[in-house]
Design a protein around this motif. Structure first.
Motif, mmCIF file in Angstrom:
data_model
loop_
_atom_site.group_PDB
_atom_site.id
_atom_site.type_symbol
_atom_site.label_atom_id
_atom_site.label_comp_id
_atom_site.label_asym_id
_atom_site.label_seq_id
_atom_site.Cartn_x
_atom_site.Cartn_y
_atom_site.Cartn_z
ATOM 1 N N PRO A 38 22.878 -1.593 65.683
ATOM 2 C CA PRO A 38 22.668 -2.941 66.208
ATOM 3 C C PRO A 38 21.633 -3.696 65.370
ATOM 4 O O PRO A 38 20.660 -3.099 64.885
ATOM 5 C CB PRO A 38 22.153 -2.701 67.634
ATOM 6 N N ILE A 39 21.835 -4.981 65.203
ATOM 7 C CA ILE A 39 20.944 -5.804 64.396
ATOM 8 C C ILE A 39 19.951 -6.535 65.307
ATOM 9 O O ILE A 39 20.325 -7.077 66.349
ATOM 10 C CB ILE A 39 21.742 -6.834 63.571
ATOM 11 N N VAL A 40 18.683 -6.538 64.898
ATOM 12 C CA VAL A 40 17.659 -7.298 65.624
ATOM 13 C C VAL A 40 17.803 -8.767 65.208
ATOM 14 O O VAL A 40 17.549 -9.118 64.051
ATOM 15 C CB VAL A 40 16.248 -6.796 65.280
ATOM 16 N N PRO A 41 18.217 -9.661 66.127
ATOM 17 C CA PRO A 41 18.557 -11.031 65.720
ATOM 18 C C PRO A 41 17.356 -11.931 65.455
ATOM 19 O O PRO A 41 17.389 -12.774 64.561
ATOM 20 C CB PRO A 41 19.383 -11.549 66.902
ATOM 21 N N PHE A 42 16.272 -11.783 66.244
ATOM 22 C CA PHE A 42 15.120 -12.677 66.126
ATOM 23 C C PHE A 42 13.835 -11.877 66.294
ATOM 24 O O PHE A 42 13.835 -10.771 66.839
ATOM 25 C CB PHE A 42 15.173 -13.784 67.196
ATOM 26 N N GLY A 43 12.735 -12.478 65.858
ATOM 27 C CA GLY A 43 11.435 -11.850 66.045
ATOM 28 C C GLY A 43 10.619 -11.863 64.767
ATOM 29 O O GLY A 43 11.088 -12.255 63.696
ATOM 30 N N ASN A 44 9.367 -11.427 64.879
ATOM 31 C CA ASN A 44 8.472 -11.324 63.735
ATOM 32 C C ASN A 44 8.325 -9.859 63.328
ATOM 33 O O ASN A 44 8.135 -8.994 64.182
ATOM 34 C CB ASN A 44 7.096 -11.886 64.068
ATOM 35 N N LEU A 45 8.400 -9.607 62.040
ATOM 36 C CA LEU A 45 8.214 -8.261 61.513
ATOM 37 C C LEU A 45 6.919 -8.259 60.707
ATOM 38 O O LEU A 45 6.874 -8.721 59.564
ATOM 39 C CB LEU A 45 9.404 -7.859 60.644
ATOM 40 N N ASN A 46 5.859 -7.754 61.323
ATOM 41 C CA ASN A 46 4.536 -7.830 60.718
ATOM 42 C C ASN A 46 4.254 -6.654 59.792
ATOM 43 O O ASN A 46 4.984 -5.674 59.761
ATOM 44 C CB ASN A 46 3.464 -7.884 61.815
ATOM 45 N N GLY A 47 3.143 -6.756 59.084
ATOM 46 C CA GLY A 47 2.651 -5.640 58.280
ATOM 47 C C GLY A 47 3.470 -5.388 57.025
ATOM 48 O O GLY A 47 4.213 -6.251 56.539
ATOM 49 N N ILE A 48 3.362 -4.173 56.529
ATOM 50 C CA ILE A 48 3.985 -3.838 55.253
ATOM 51 C C ILE A 48 5.510 -3.852 55.343
ATOM 52 O O ILE A 48 6.186 -4.192 54.370
ATOM 53 C CB ILE A 48 3.471 -2.473 54.738
ATOM 54 N N GLY A 106 7.562 -5.939 57.012
ATOM 55 C CA GLY A 106 8.054 -7.287 56.821
ATOM 56 C C GLY A 106 7.820 -7.791 55.407
ATOM 57 O O GLY A 106 8.693 -8.431 54.805
ATOM 58 N N THR A 107 6.637 -7.504 54.860
ATOM 59 C CA THR A 107 6.317 -7.978 53.516
ATOM 60 C C THR A 107 7.196 -7.303 52.475
ATOM 61 O O THR A 107 7.626 -7.940 51.499
ATOM 62 C CB THR A 107 4.833 -7.722 53.197
ATOM 63 N N LEU A 108 7.501 -6.036 52.661
ATOM 64 C CA LEU A 108 8.394 -5.341 51.729
ATOM 65 C C LEU A 108 9.780 -5.976 51.722
ATOM 66 O O LEU A 108 10.396 -6.146 50.655
ATOM 67 C CB LEU A 108 8.495 -3.858 52.086
ATOM 68 N N LEU A 109 10.303 -6.318 52.898
ATOM 69 C CA LEU A 109 11.634 -6.927 52.949
ATOM 70 C C LEU A 109 11.671 -8.253 52.188
ATOM 71 O O LEU A 109 12.596 -8.508 51.421
ATOM 72 C CB LEU A 109 12.067 -7.141 54.405
ATOM 73 N N THR A 110 10.643 -9.086 52.367
ATOM 74 C CA THR A 110 10.664 -10.394 51.703
ATOM 75 C C THR A 110 10.373 -10.271 50.211
ATOM 76 O O THR A 110 10.996 -10.965 49.393
ATOM 77 C CB THR A 110 9.650 -11.350 52.356
ATOM 78 N N ARG A 111 9.444 -9.405 49.816
ATOM 79 C CA ARG A 111 9.134 -9.257 48.395
ATOM 80 C C ARG A 111 10.298 -8.609 47.643
ATOM 81 O O ARG A 111 10.568 -8.939 46.489
ATOM 82 C CB ARG A 111 7.858 -8.450 48.187
ATOM 83 N N CYS A 112 11.002 -7.684 48.295
ATOM 84 C CA CYS A 112 12.191 -7.093 47.667
ATOM 85 C C CYS A 112 13.278 -8.154 47.482
ATOM 86 O O CYS A 112 14.001 -8.149 46.475
ATOM 87 C CB CYS A 112 12.724 -5.935 48.517
ATOM 88 N N ALA A 113 13.393 -9.062 48.445
ATOM 89 C CA ALA A 113 14.392 -10.128 48.333
ATOM 90 C C ALA A 113 14.116 -10.990 47.105
ATOM 91 O O ALA A 113 15.054 -11.410 46.405
ATOM 92 C CB ALA A 113 14.400 -10.974 49.599
ATOM 93 N N VAL A 114 12.847 -11.267 46.842
ATOM 94 C CA VAL A 114 12.476 -12.069 45.670
ATOM 95 C C VAL A 114 12.938 -11.392 44.381
ATOM 96 O O VAL A 114 13.356 -12.048 43.430
ATOM 97 C CB VAL A 114 10.946 -12.287 45.640
ATOM 98 N N LYS A 115 12.892 -10.052 44.357
ATOM 99 C CA LYS A 115 13.290 -9.285 43.173
ATOM 100 C C LYS A 115 14.756 -8.847 43.233
ATOM 101 O O LYS A 115 15.196 -8.046 42.410
ATOM 102 C CB LYS A 115 12.403 -8.050 43.038
ATOM 103 N N ASP A 116 15.499 -9.353 44.215
ATOM 104 C CA ASP A 116 16.919 -9.033 44.374
ATOM 105 C C ASP A 116 17.153 -7.533 44.572
ATOM 106 O O ASP A 116 18.080 -6.954 44.017
ATOM 107 C CB ASP A 116 17.722 -9.537 43.171
ATOM 108 N N ILE A 117 16.280 -6.919 45.376
ATOM 109 C CA ILE A 117 16.417 -5.504 45.732
ATOM 110 C C ILE A 117 16.814 -5.416 47.206
ATOM 111 O O ILE A 117 16.162 -6.016 48.067
ATOM 112 C CB ILE A 117 15.099 -4.728 45.517
ATOM 113 N N SER A 118 17.864 -4.682 47.496
ATOM 114 C CA SER A 118 18.296 -4.518 48.884
ATOM 115 C C SER A 118 17.231 -3.755 49.668
ATOM 116 O O SER A 118 16.722 -2.732 49.208
ATOM 117 C CB SER A 118 19.613 -3.744 48.951
ATOM 118 N N ALA A 119 16.922 -4.253 50.862
ATOM 119 C CA ALA A 119 15.906 -3.599 51.688
ATOM 120 C C ALA A 119 16.281 -3.725 53.159
ATOM 121 O O ALA A 119 16.808 -4.754 53.593
ATOM 122 C CB ALA A 119 14.525 -4.202 51.447
#
Length: 237
Positions: A147-157, A159-172
């Motif tokens: 199941p996918i979590v549709p909404f919410g805040n993902l704090n800490g490392i 959440g930051t890993l998911l967004t920084r990986c996206a910048v580098k086009d790495i699946s996370a």
């Protein structure tokens, strides 16, 4: 040979491992990432290939079989690299540390990143849920029945890993275990093991975590019975 990957707040000292799946486990609510990380180290017989260092880390060492080891270590085994912390990361370090990890992944052409987290719920309805940093990742999780979590805040490392990986086009992706309270939950971590086995084609045995959970639950039951069996102390007004 260890290669140095340095940012303003921290430095990674680690061997290069190309084309690996990278996992991140650090303490959070329920200690899911940390519990799971230690199981992977033992079950996959992973070897330590480095560590992360920072003057902003708390002053501590971890004792493992009587030996003092670094509190934030990096392991490798079976094409999997694990970043494993034994302390809660200071928020001021997270951004730079995440960039250092992603830089290390980029240099080593890492295939993907999976991080672990938890959700406190009133009643468990699904053992594990997921989130990702692209529609392709979300579809992969959905195809596995996660199941996918549709909404919410993902704090800490996580959440930051998911967004920084996206910048580098790495699946996370992030796998969330459902927990009922903020205490260590080996049974919830065992549920994540089963999903991880599906995702990576591994055969990690969750039984040690189930046995640990049973022992904890047994101790709590005995404590509850002891408390209930004691005579009530009168209260005088």
């Amino acid at each position: 040979m260890m290669i140095k990957t340095e940012t303003e707040c921290c430095t990674i000292y680690a061997e290069d491992v190309e084309d690996a799946v990278v996992l991140e486990g650090s303490p959070g609510v329920g200690l899911i990432g940390n519990i799971l990380g230690w199981l992977l180290v033992e079950d996959l017989k992973m070897k330590e290939i480095g560590y992360i260092d920072s003057k902003y880390f708390p002053p501590l060492a971890v004792l493992y079989k009587g030996v003092a080891i670094h509190p934030f270590r990096i392991y490798e085994g079976d094409g999997i690299v694990l970043f494993l912390s034994d302390f809660i990361l200071p928020p001021a370090v997270v951004y730079d540390m995440t960039n250092a990890i992603v830089d290390w992944m980029t240099r080593n052409n890492s295939r993907e990143l999976i991080t672990f987290n938890s959700m406190v719920v009133r009643e468990k309805s699904q053992p594990v849920a997921g989130a990702g940093n692209s529609q392709e990742v979300i579809q992969r999780l959905a195809d596995l029945g996660i199941p996918i979590v549709p909404f919410g805040n993902l704090n800490g490392i996580s959440g930051t890993l998911l967004t920084r990986c996206a910048v580098k086009d790495i699946s996370a992706s992030c796998l969330f275990a459902e927990i009922l309270n903020p205490y260590p939950d080996p049974r919830a971590a065992a549920s994540v093991v089963e999903v991880l086995n599906e995702m990576l084609g591994t055969n990690v045995n969750p039984e040690p975590l189930l046995q640990e959970a049973q022992a904890i639950e047994s101790r709590l039951k005995k404590l509850a019975e002891t408390v209930q069996g004691e005579a009530e102390t009168p209260i005088y007004m």
